[in-house]
Design a protein around this motif. Structure first.
Motif, PDB file in Angstrom:
ATOM      1  N   ILE A  72       0.763  -1.200   0.121  1.00 35.49           N
ATOM      2  CA  ILE A  72      -0.006  -0.134   0.007  1.00 35.49           C
ATOM      3  C   ILE A  72       1.016   1.137  -0.011  1.00 35.49           C
ATOM      4  O   ILE A  72       1.981   1.378   0.669  1.00 35.49           O
ATOM      5  CB  ILE A  72      -0.958   0.034   1.391  1.00 35.49           C
ATOM      6  CG1 ILE A  72      -1.935  -1.256   1.271  1.00 35.49           C
ATOM      7  CG2 ILE A  72      -1.977   1.314   1.253  1.00 35.49           C
ATOM      8  CD1 ILE A  72      -2.453  -1.193   2.532  1.00 35.49           C
ATOM      9  N   VAL A  73       0.587   2.017  -0.864  1.00 39.65           N
ATOM     10  CA  VAL A  73       1.378   3.291  -1.250  1.00 39.65           C
ATOM     11  C   VAL A  73       0.442   4.592  -0.676  1.00 39.65           C
ATOM     12  O   VAL A  73      -0.357   4.806  -1.285  1.00 39.65           O
ATOM     13  CB  VAL A  73       1.920   3.670  -2.343  1.00 39.65           C
ATOM     14  CG1 VAL A  73       2.832   4.875  -2.565  1.00 39.65           C
ATOM     15  CG2 VAL A  73       2.817   2.482  -2.834  1.00 39.65           C
ATOM     16  N   VAL A  74       0.873   5.228   0.274  1.00 42.97           N
ATOM     17  CA  VAL A  74       0.264   6.289   1.089  1.00 42.97           C
ATOM     18  C   VAL A  74       0.971   7.613   0.692  1.00 42.97           C
ATOM     19  O   VAL A  74       1.885   7.875   1.153  1.00 42.97           O
ATOM     20  CB  VAL A  74       0.124   6.266   2.474  1.00 42.97           C
ATOM     21  CG1 VAL A  74      -0.803   7.361   3.230  1.00 42.97           C
ATOM     22  CG2 VAL A  74      -0.525   4.947   2.901  1.00 42.97           C
ATOM     23  N   LEU A  75       0.273   8.493  -0.144  1.00 41.02           N
ATOM     24  CA  LEU A  75       0.766   9.577  -0.491  1.00 41.02           C
ATOM     25  C   LEU A  75       0.362  11.018   0.382  1.00 41.02           C
ATOM     26  O   LEU A  75      -0.957  11.186   0.293  1.00 41.02           O
ATOM     27  CB  LEU A  75       0.583   9.885  -2.033  1.00 41.02           C
ATOM     28  CG  LEU A  75       0.837   8.773  -2.859  1.00 41.02           C
ATOM     29  CD1 LEU A  75       0.386   9.150  -4.450  1.00 41.02           C
ATOM     30  CD2 LEU A  75       2.387   8.610  -2.794  1.00 41.02           C
ATOM     31  N   ASP A  76       1.368  11.600   0.871  1.00 42.48           N
ATOM     32  CA  ASP A  76       0.979  12.843   1.470  1.00 42.48           C
ATOM     33  C   ASP A  76       0.827  13.961   0.577  1.00 42.48           C
ATOM     34  O   ASP A  76       1.702  14.768  -0.040  1.00 42.48           O
ATOM     35  CB  ASP A  76       1.938  13.251   2.532  1.00 42.48           C
ATOM     36  CG  ASP A  76       1.644  14.469   3.253  1.00 42.48           C
ATOM     37  OD1 ASP A  76       0.556  15.248   3.217  1.00 42.48           O
ATOM     38  OD2 ASP A  76       2.481  14.751   4.226  1.00 42.48           O
ATOM     39  N   ARG A  77      -0.465  14.259  -0.080  1.00 38.78           N
ATOM     40  CA  ARG A  77      -0.693  15.156  -1.275  1.00 38.78           C
ATOM     41  C   ARG A  77      -0.411  14.369  -2.643  1.00 38.78           C
ATOM     42  O   ARG A  77       0.556  13.642  -2.476  1.00 38.78           O
ATOM     43  CB  ARG A  77      -0.153  16.425  -1.163  1.00 38.78           C
ATOM     44  CG  ARG A  77      -0.697  17.358   0.056  1.00 38.78           C
ATOM     45  CD  ARG A  77      -0.395  18.788  -0.137  1.00 38.78           C
ATOM     46  NE  ARG A  77      -1.084  19.622   0.943  1.00 38.78           N
ATOM     47  CZ  ARG A  77      -2.190  19.818   1.156  1.00 38.78           C
ATOM     48  NH1 ARG A  77      -3.060  19.557   0.113  1.00 38.78           N
ATOM     49  NH2 ARG A  77      -2.711  20.775   2.067  1.00 38.78           N
ATOM     50  N   TYR A  78      -1.190  14.706  -3.619  1.00 40.41           N
ATOM     51  CA  TYR A  78      -0.977  13.927  -4.593  1.00 40.41           C
ATOM     52  C   TYR A  78      -1.242  15.043  -5.900  1.00 40.41           C
ATOM     53  O   TYR A  78      -1.294  16.401  -5.606  1.00 40.41           O
ATOM     54  CB  TYR A  78      -1.816  12.837  -5.186  1.00 40.41           C
ATOM     55  CG  TYR A  78      -1.267  11.638  -6.192  1.00 40.41           C
ATOM     56  CD1 TYR A  78      -0.088  11.937  -6.639  1.00 40.41           C
ATOM     57  CD2 TYR A  78      -2.315  10.858  -6.441  1.00 40.41           C
ATOM     58  CE1 TYR A  78       0.421  11.122  -7.786  1.00 40.41           C
ATOM     59  CE2 TYR A  78      -1.946  10.032  -7.411  1.00 40.41           C
ATOM     60  CZ  TYR A  78      -0.433  10.037  -8.236  1.00 40.41           C
ATOM     61  OH  TYR A  78      -0.349   9.100  -8.891  1.00 40.41           O
ATOM     62  N   TYR A  79      -2.041  14.925  -7.018  1.00 42.54           N
ATOM     63  CA  TYR A  79      -2.240  15.777  -8.043  1.00 42.54           C
ATOM     64  C   TYR A  79      -3.433  16.557  -7.527  1.00 42.54           C
ATOM     65  O   TYR A  79      -3.497  17.923  -8.355  1.00 42.54           O
ATOM     66  CB  TYR A  79      -2.447  14.975  -9.375  1.00 42.54           C
ATOM     67  CG  TYR A  79      -3.268  14.041  -9.320  1.00 42.54           C
ATOM     68  CD1 TYR A  79      -4.852  14.172  -9.591  1.00 42.54           C
ATOM     69  CD2 TYR A  79      -3.167  12.884  -9.622  1.00 42.54           C
ATOM     70  CE1 TYR A  79      -5.897  13.408  -9.355  1.00 42.54           C
ATOM     71  CE2 TYR A  79      -4.270  11.788  -9.620  1.00 42.54           C
ATOM     72  CZ  TYR A  79      -5.315  12.063  -9.567  1.00 42.54           C
ATOM     73  OH  TYR A  79      -6.262  11.181  -9.751  1.00 42.54           O
ATOM     74  N   LEU A  80      -4.245  16.623  -6.644  1.00 40.35           N
ATOM     75  CA  LEU A  80      -5.313  17.624  -6.266  1.00 40.35           C
ATOM     76  C   LEU A  80      -4.686  18.825  -5.880  1.00 40.35           C
ATOM     77  O   LEU A  80      -5.140  19.796  -5.898  1.00 40.35           O
ATOM     78  CB  LEU A  80      -6.141  16.973  -5.329  1.00 40.35           C
ATOM     79  CG  LEU A  80      -7.362  16.184  -5.838  1.00 40.35           C
ATOM     80  CD1 LEU A  80      -6.960  15.132  -6.556  1.00 40.35           C
ATOM     81  CD2 LEU A  80      -8.537  15.999  -4.629  1.00 40.35           C
ATOM     82  N   THR A  81      -3.469  18.786  -5.123  1.00 39.48           N
ATOM     83  CA  THR A  81      -2.905  20.062  -4.624  1.00 39.48           C
ATOM     84  C   THR A  81      -2.532  21.057  -5.683  1.00 39.48           C
ATOM     85  O   THR A  81      -3.129  22.188  -5.310  1.00 39.48           O
ATOM     86  CB  THR A  81      -1.852  19.615  -3.886  1.00 39.48           C
ATOM     87  OG1 THR A  81      -2.041  18.829  -2.675  1.00 39.48           O
ATOM     88  CG2 THR A  81      -0.916  20.837  -3.082  1.00 39.48           C
ATOM     89  N   PRO A  82      -1.904  20.778  -6.662  1.00 42.10           N
ATOM     90  CA  PRO A  82      -1.520  21.857  -7.756  1.00 42.10           C
ATOM     91  C   PRO A  82      -3.095  22.318  -8.362  1.00 42.10           C
ATOM     92  O   PRO A  82      -2.936  23.527  -8.563  1.00 42.10           O
ATOM     93  CB  PRO A  82      -0.773  21.413  -8.565  1.00 42.10           C
ATOM     94  CG  PRO A  82      -0.757  19.827  -8.534  1.00 42.10           C
ATOM     95  CD  PRO A  82      -0.886  19.551  -6.848  1.00 42.10           C
ATOM     96  N   LEU A  83      -3.734  21.473  -8.432  1.00 41.03           N
ATOM     97  CA  LEU A  83      -5.170  22.003  -8.957  1.00 41.03           C
ATOM     98  C   LEU A  83      -5.887  22.890  -8.011  1.00 41.03           C
ATOM     99  O   LEU A  83      -6.307  23.859  -8.392  1.00 41.03           O
ATOM    100  CB  LEU A  83      -6.152  20.837  -9.327  1.00 41.03           C
ATOM    101  CG  LEU A  83      -5.772  19.958 -10.476  1.00 41.03           C
ATOM    102  CD1 LEU A  83      -6.338  18.543 -10.244  1.00 41.03           C
ATOM    103  CD2 LEU A  83      -5.963  20.717 -11.769  1.00 41.03           C
ATOM    104  N   ALA A  84      -5.815  22.464  -6.680  1.00 38.64           N
ATOM    105  CA  ALA A  84      -6.647  23.385  -5.624  1.00 38.64           C
ATOM    106  C   ALA A  84      -5.953  24.696  -5.550  1.00 38.64           C
ATOM    107  O   ALA A  84      -6.681  25.860  -5.417  1.00 38.64           O
ATOM    108  CB  ALA A  84      -6.568  22.564  -4.528  1.00 38.64           C
TER     109      ALA A  84
END
Length: 201
Positions: A72-84
């Motif tokens: 399981i790979v848990v990402l602290d922020r992904y592609y929603l951040t630059p969009l938001a």
């Protein structure tokens, strides 16, 4: 299996990511990929305002699952951040790269950038965001004043409801303790994982 932690600053993404990594033997990937990781430019680890840093991080994070296919790979922020961030700046009349970032999303996400299996977010009251981060509203390194955070909150709500409705989103209660958040998230991930396993069979 990619789990993406997204949403407003201060709700506990980093803490939850580390907790899940510890309890589920998952791979925790920080907000900014360390420079020691392969294929990371010297500029990695930039600022909130640098969209190219966030896009670079998204593309690198997308490759992690390939190195750990059974994890399981848990990402602290992904592609929603630059969009938001850019949508908020666009709506606020500030300098932004909304057109560039949204075009990148349309062309890359789902092709070269893998979509997550689950989003985890938290409905944190916007007035709590900067307080939880220990910053003042006038601190330009934050997402800014309350009205900008409100725009970002609306963006996230709209995204989860209409942009990618096929991807489940776990919305945690802000009033839960960190331990309770981790327990709920862990249980949800295990259910999703079991469902994916059954589907493959």
């Amino acid at each position: 299996m990619i789990i993406a932690l997204e949403g407003l600053p201060g709700w506990g993404k980093t803490t939850l990511s580390k907790s899940l990594a510890s309890e589920m033997t998952a791979i925790s990937v920080p907000e900014f990929v360390p420079e020691s990781w392969p294929n990371v430019r010297e500029t990695a680890g930039g600022t909130y305002e640098d969209e190219t840093i966030y896009l670079l991080n998204c593309e690198i994070k997308s490759t992690v699952e390939g190195h750990f296919p059974d994890s399981i790979v848990v990402l602290d922020r992904y592609y929603l951040t630059p969009l938001a961030i850019n949508f908020t700046q666009f709506r606020s009349g500030l300098s932004n790269n909304w057109e560039m970032v949204s075009a990148w999303y349309e062309s890359s996400v789902g092709t070269t950038v893998i979509r997550p299996s689950l989003y985890i977010t938290c409905d944190i009251p916007i007035e709590e965001c900067n307080e939880r981060k220990g910053r003042s509203e006038c601190d330009l390194l934050t997402w800014g004043v309350i009205d900008r955070l409100a725009i970002a909150a609306d963006f996230y709500t709209n995204f989860f409801n209409s942009w990618e409705p096929d991807i489940p989103c776990l919305r945690l209660d802000f009033h839960l303790t960190r331990h309770e958040m981790a327990s709920v998230a862990k249980y949800t991930i295990e259910l999703l994982r079991e469902g994916m396993h059954e589907h493959r069979r």
